[in-house]
Design an enzyme around this catalytic site. Structure first.
Site, short mmCIF file in Angstrom:
data_model
loop_
_atom_site.label_atom_id
_atom_site.label_comp_id
_atom_site.label_asym_id
_atom_site.label_seq_id
_atom_site.Cartn_x
_atom_site.Cartn_y
_atom_site.Cartn_z
N ASN A 107 25.94 -25.46 -15.58
CA ASN A 107 25.60 -26.89 -15.56
C ASN A 107 26.80 -27.80 -15.79
O ASN A 107 26.81 -28.94 -15.35
CB ASN A 107 24.51 -27.20 -16.59
CG ASN A 107 24.73 -26.52 -17.92
OD1 ASN A 107 24.89 -25.30 -17.99
ND2 ASN A 107 24.77 -27.30 -18.98
N HIS A 160 13.28 -31.37 -12.48
CA HIS A 160 14.05 -32.62 -12.46
C HIS A 160 15.51 -32.44 -12.07
O HIS A 160 16.21 -33.43 -11.81
CB HIS A 160 13.91 -33.40 -13.78
CG HIS A 160 14.60 -32.81 -14.97
ND1 HIS A 160 15.64 -33.46 -15.59
CD2 HIS A 160 14.39 -31.68 -15.66
CE1 HIS A 160 16.03 -32.73 -16.65
NE2 HIS A 160 15.28 -31.66 -16.70
N CYS A 175 21.97 -32.23 -23.17
CA CYS A 175 21.34 -31.80 -24.41
C CYS A 175 22.26 -31.91 -25.60
O CYS A 175 21.81 -32.05 -26.72
CB CYS A 175 20.86 -30.36 -24.24
SG CYS A 175 20.25 -30.03 -22.59
N THR A 180 13.80 -24.92 -20.00
CA THR A 180 13.94 -24.57 -21.42
C THR A 180 12.83 -23.60 -21.81
O THR A 180 13.06 -22.58 -22.45
CB THR A 180 13.86 -25.84 -22.29
OG1 THR A 180 14.99 -26.66 -21.98
CG2 THR A 180 13.87 -25.52 -23.78
N SER A 229 13.84 -25.65 -12.91
CA SER A 229 13.51 -26.95 -13.51
C SER A 229 13.35 -27.98 -12.40
O SER A 229 14.23 -28.10 -11.54
CB SER A 229 14.66 -27.37 -14.43
OG SER A 229 14.44 -28.68 -14.89
N GLN A 255 20.33 -24.99 -12.26
CA GLN A 255 21.35 -25.82 -11.59
C GLN A 255 21.72 -25.29 -10.22
O GLN A 255 22.60 -25.85 -9.56
CB GLN A 255 22.61 -25.92 -12.47
CG GLN A 255 22.39 -26.64 -13.79
CD GLN A 255 22.22 -28.15 -13.64
OE1 GLN A 255 22.43 -28.72 -12.57
NE2 GLN A 255 21.84 -28.81 -14.72
#
Ligand code: PMP
Length: 374
Positions: free
Chosen positions: A140, A192, A315, A73, A190, A170
């Site tokens: 995603n 995670h 989200c 983000t 990202s 992703q």
């Protein structure tokens, strides 16, 4: 007897690898700011720089180009906000962290399969030269792989001086890619999404690209991103990247179980739509629309049985709005809020898919006679 819970929501957040959690626990117990000159600081710096090398290796690039952030983000915000006030093109299926950071951006449409429409992109490129084009590497919600290399090549041919960004959150750990070969200036990651910790990510910046400093204050990250580095998180991210890179082949195997699931559901329920099925997809993702049953009803039915899936991007799944991705793909309005996303990963077993199929079919048989066939 209680059945084991089944977690099939890896695209929202993948469970952390045990080795990553162990490393982080060890590092969290140690003091030291990575900017300090003493031995504790130097040790922290050593872990941060080691992780930078590991992230660079994942993207087949140089560690110099890697800036750590709090996640994809932040990386997306940094790039998109830097270009505000200039002409920006983004694909219509980007993550909200791209779309909402560039409200002025013009949208590049996608085909019914969820792949960016190259002809429409060419039309958009024939107008005023854009300052930035942003197209994600993997979507995603559908898992559909986007032709980012082709987008970058076309955009550079038609519009010299244009900058290209790709959100690879992703894609990383799911398919191999190389930063230079993609031809982009900026790439967001990202931790995670690849079984590292939450709250860590990176922005890759190619040499020659406009710098996009976002947080100001200290001189960390070569003045690109101020703030004390999250040493344990960054080290965990590095290790997760290393493990993911070494497990790309086993990740690819997930498509067998995913395809079997899709076949089983389609045989029992021919009215389902599997979004992006005819396009190149990452191995772990399936987006399945079932007309007549809202996604939150489907989600609750599965949740009661201990199965965790999603309606789309985590989200926006608190409020189940129609999916902007499915809308962009031209899906009928009644399907845009009636689809589930199933996403698997490193700890998924074949029995997880089988259990999902069993519970889904039970749910379907309960409601099938109530489904309004549209
Ligand atoms: N981009 C994509 C494509 C994503 O799927 C996500 C996570 N939902 C993000 C960006 C945001 O990543 P993070 O959670 O690291 O901020």
């Amino acid at each position: 007897m209680e059945k084991n819970p089944v977690y099939l929501d890896y695209n929202a957040s993948a469970p952390i690898r045990p080795d990553v959690a162990d490393l982080m626990r060890t590092l969290m117990a140690k003091p030291g700011n990575a900017s300090s000159i003493h031995s504790f600081g130097r040790e922290a710096r050593h872990h941060v720089e080691g992780a930078r090398e590991q992230i660079a290796k994942l993207a087949d690039t140089h560690a110099n180009y890697v800036t750590f952030t709090s996640g994809a983000t932040e990386a997306n915000n940094a790039v998109l906000k830097h270009f505000s006030g200039r002409r920006v093109l983004v694909s219509a299926i980007e993550h909200p962290s791209v779309l909402e950071s560039a409200p002025q951006a013009e949208k590049i449409p996608v085909t019914r399969d969820g792949v960016i429409d190259i002809e429409k992109l060419e039309e958009l490129l024939s107008g005023e030269v854009p300052a930035l084009v942003s197209v994600m590497l993997v979507n995603n919600e559908t898992g559909v792989i986007q032709p980012v290399e082709e987008v970058a090549r076309l955009a550079r041919q038609r519009c010299p001086g244009v900058h290209i960004h790709t959100d690879a959150a992703q894609a990383a750990g799911k398919i191999p890619f190389a930063f230079a070969a993609l031809g982009v200036d900026y790439l967001s990651l990202s931790a995670h999404k690849m079984s590292g910790p939450q709250g860590v990510g990176a922005l890759l910046c190619a040499p020659g690209a406009e710098p996009v400093p976002f947080l100001h204050g200290g001189g960390q990250e070569k003045r690109q991103r101020a703030g004390t580095e999250n040493v344990a998180g960054i080290a965990g991210f590095g290790l997760a990247a290393d493990i993911a890179l070494n497990h790309l082949d086993s990740f690819a195997q997930l498509s067998r179980w995913r395809d079997d699931l899709e076949k089983t559901l389609r045989e029992a329920a021919p009215e389902i739509t599997i979004f992006g099925q005819d396009a190149a997809r990452v191995a772990n993702t399936s987006k399945i629309g079932l007309p007549g049953i809202p996604a939150n009803t489907q989600l609750m039915n599965l949740d009661i049985e201990g199965i965790a899936v999603s309606s789309g991007s985590a989200c926006s799944s608190g409020t189940i709005k129609p999916s902007h991705v499915l809308q962009a793909m031209g899906a009928p309005e009644h399907l845009c809020s009636h689809a589930l996303r199933i996403s698997a990963g490193w700890a998924t077993k074949e029995s997880d898919f089988k259990r999902l199929a069993e519970v889904w079919l039970k749910m379907y048989s309960r409601v099938a006679n109530k489904i309004v066939r549209l």
